[in-house]
Design a protein around this motif. Structure first.
Motif: not given
Length: 125
Positions: A30, A33, A101, A99
């Motif tokens: 995380v 990202i 995400q 996706t």
């Protein structure tokens, strides 16, 4: 129930949360990202690519940046799996990955802009 494995017992039943807490590796994923989106220009480029498919030259014009600077951001977004590219002749087109995400990050960005940056109309009231 007392929390016997912690140095101090503050009377909070935290065992269930500790059992459900994601792993250190998941938190690092995380964080990675968020690092990818840690630049305002990169966020703008990603946001645009969530709404359209574009080439570097047009993206550069849209965000008022040089093509090499945009290419640098695109490389990082692509390495993170947030965008895809396709070649058509000599031109390369980019768009957001389809996706969960990428879609979630797009929604998060839009929600954060709405929360953190009230519109001018709201400011005028």
């Amino acid at each position: 129930m007392a929390n016997e494995h912690l140095p101090h017992d503050h009377g909070q039943p935290i065992e269930r949360e500790l059992d459900q807490m994601p792993s250190v590796e998941n938190f690092q994923t995380v964080a990675d990202i968020f690092k990818q989106l840690g630049d305002g220009s990169r966020i703008r480029i990603f946001w645009l690519l969530c709404h359209c498919e574009e080439c570097v030259i047009n993206l550069s014009s849209m965000v008022h940046m040089t093509s090499p600077a945009v290419s640098h951001h695109l490389k990082q977004l692509k390495a993170g799996g947030l965008i895809l590219s396709r070649r058509e002749g000599k031109e390369v087109y980019y768009k957001a990955a389809e996706t969960p995400q990428a879609q979630l990050l797009h929604h998060m960005i839009e929600a954060l802009v709405e929360i953190a940056c009230p519109s001018q109309r709201e400011q005028a009231q």
